[in-house]
Design a protein around this motif. Structure first.
Motif, PDB file in Angstrom:
ATOM      1  N   PRO A 204      27.075   5.582   5.711  1.00 54.30           N
ATOM      2  CA  PRO A 204      25.608   5.618   5.766  1.00 54.30           C
ATOM      3  C   PRO A 204      25.070   6.757   6.620  1.00 54.30           C
ATOM      4  N   SER A 205      25.784   7.123   7.685  1.00 54.28           N
ATOM      5  CA  SER A 205      25.321   8.215   8.549  1.00 54.28           C
ATOM      6  C   SER A 205      25.235   9.522   7.780  1.00 54.28           C
ATOM      7  N   LYS A 206      26.228   9.790   6.933  1.00 56.55           N
ATOM      8  CA  LYS A 206      26.247  11.035   6.178  1.00 56.55           C
ATOM      9  C   LYS A 206      25.118  11.082   5.173  1.00 56.55           C
ATOM     10  N   VAL A 207      24.803   9.926   4.554  1.00 53.38           N
ATOM     11  CA  VAL A 207      23.739   9.884   3.547  1.00 53.38           C
ATOM     12  C   VAL A 207      22.406  10.295   4.160  1.00 53.38           C
TER      13      VAL A 207
ATOM     14  N   SER B 117       0.799  -1.205   0.000  1.00 50.31           N
ATOM     15  CA  SER B 117       0.000   0.000   0.000  1.00 50.31           C
ATOM     16  C   SER B 117       0.835   1.260   0.000  1.00 50.31           C
ATOM     17  N   THR B 118       2.029   1.238   0.608  1.00 49.45           N
ATOM     18  CA  THR B 118       2.832   2.449   0.727  1.00 49.45           C
ATOM     19  C   THR B 118       4.115   2.385  -0.062  1.00 49.45           C
ATOM     20  N   GLY B 119       4.618   1.163  -0.336  1.00 53.46           N
ATOM     21  CA  GLY B 119       5.893   1.032  -1.040  1.00 53.46           C
ATOM     22  C   GLY B 119       7.089   1.172  -0.124  1.00 53.46           C
ATOM     23  N   PHE B 120       6.886   1.423   1.171  1.00 50.53           N
ATOM     24  CA  PHE B 120       8.015   1.619   2.078  1.00 50.53           C
ATOM     25  C   PHE B 120       8.508   0.292   2.630  1.00 50.53           C
TER      26      PHE B 120
ATOM     27  N   LEU C 285      12.598   0.336  -2.627  1.00 51.99           N
ATOM     28  CA  LEU C 285      12.169   1.483  -1.846  1.00 51.99           C
ATOM     29  C   LEU C 285      11.397   2.456  -2.727  1.00 51.99           C
ATOM     30  N   SER C 286      10.521   3.248  -2.109  1.00 55.13           N
ATOM     31  CA  SER C 286       9.665   4.139  -2.891  1.00 55.13           C
ATOM     32  C   SER C 286      10.418   5.349  -3.416  1.00 55.13           C
TER      33      SER C 286
ATOM     34  N   ILE D 134      15.288   6.833   5.556  1.00 59.82           N
ATOM     35  CA  ILE D 134      14.632   6.248   6.733  1.00 59.82           C
ATOM     36  C   ILE D 134      15.244   4.890   7.060  1.00 59.82           C
ATOM     37  N   ALA D 135      15.445   4.079   6.021  1.00 62.50           N
ATOM     38  CA  ALA D 135      16.025   2.750   6.226  1.00 62.50           C
ATOM     39  C   ALA D 135      17.449   2.855   6.776  1.00 62.50           C
ATOM     40  N   LEU D 136      18.231   3.774   6.228  1.00 62.94           N
ATOM     41  CA  LEU D 136      19.601   3.949   6.712  1.00 62.94           C
ATOM     42  C   LEU D 136      19.616   4.469   8.143  1.00 62.94           C
TER      43      LEU D 136
END
Length: 301
Positions: free
Chosen positions: A51-54, A15-18, A82-83, A90-92
């Motif tokens: 990843p933190s910087k991204v 439903s959201t793609g997340f 991912l959408s 958010i994932a990172l």
């Protein structure tokens, strides 16, 4: 099922793609990076390196850093299930937060990982190390290394710490082919023996960083006295080989934590084992030499 398809199927909400919490993103990128296109690999490596910087960047910022278009970033996000770029951040962020809460054991393995995930992550890291190391050395480089091993009257193989274990293993294999190798784990003894080496001998230096003081001391002496040298180092080692020197590479991704350099040793052993096999191909009466060595050892069993 292909790893990428498996991730898309298990991580996307219809439903959201997340992304859902079926698998962490950093671990997944490590697993599939070799299956991606060149531009996609560039993006994935940049994300994995920091990843933190991204999580604080815009998609345009990341595109500029990776040397790709902004649309390539969006397509990359969709390809991994991912959408869009906000979902990737958010994932990172979740991965980075998890890394702060859970104890990092090795690479991307954490103290709360289930056994099956630990096994898969460890397998992925070893496969990646082998693949990248194979790509990092040409046939010409490997052939030249074998030429020098064959031509040497005596050989010192020097490594420090985990690299010393690789050096001992390589030296043990070479002796089965009748090669005169000065064995031992003590780098100071190796340095003392090196002082008696000539241009007819060979020094093999194994160091991922290329910065160990014992390795630097040996390299400097060998260079001053024109002693042929083979370096087996990681990509960050700052070495410019001279005419009597040769550089081979091992590649392992163990940023953040290198508690026991597992992937590094895997990469180093891949090269030393390959050199041994290539030497064995050239050796006369190789089977009988190995059998004679084993027969003598068996006398004391």
């Amino acid at each position: 099922m292909h790893l990428l398809h498996a991730w898309v199927n298990t991580s996307r909400n219809e439903s959201t793609g997340f992304m859902q919490n079926a698998q962490n993103l950093i671990s997944h990128l490590n697993a599939i990076v070799e299956d991606l296109s060149q531009n996609e690999q560039r993006i994935a490596h940049w994300i994995l390196n920091d990843p933190s910087k991204v999580t604080t960047m815009t998609s345009q910022d990341l595109a500029q850093q990776c040397g790709v278009s902004q649309s390539s970033i969006i397509k990359f996000c969709k390809k991994i299930g991912l959408s869009g770029f906000p979902a990737l951040k958010i994932a990172l962020s979740a991965d980075v937060a998890r890394a702060q809460d859970a104890e990092q054991i090795h690479g991307d393995i954490f103290s709360d990982d289930p056994l099956s995930e630990v096994a898969q992550k460890m397998y992925n890291s070893k496969v990646a190390a082998l693949s990248e190391t194979l790509k990092g050395n040409t046939s010409a480089q490997l052939g030249a290394a074998v030429d020098r091993l064959v031509a040497a009257d005596r050989i010192i193989i020097l490594g420090v710490g985990g690299s010393a274990l690789v050096a001992m293993d390589f030296g043990s294999k070479l002796t089965k082919l009748g090669t005169a190798v000065l064995q031992g784990m003590d780098a100071h003894i190796h340095l003392a023996n090196l002082a008696r080496f000539t241009e007819n001998d060979l020094l093999v230096l194994i160091s991922y960083s290329g910065k160990s003081k014992e390795v630097l001391a040996a390299a400097e002496y060998a260079r001053q006295h024109n002693i042929p040298t083979i370096y087996l180092v990681g990509p960050s080692a700052n070495i410019t080989p001279e005419s009597h020197e040769l550089e081979l590479h091992c590649v392992a991704s163990e940023n953040l934590v290198r508690s026991s350099s597992i992937s590094t040793r895997t990469a180093q052993l891949a090269i030393t084992d390959l050199l041994f096999i290539l030497l064995a191909q050239r050796a006369e009466d190789m089977p009988s030499k190995i059998q004679d060595s084993q027969a003598l050892v068996n006398r004391i069993k």
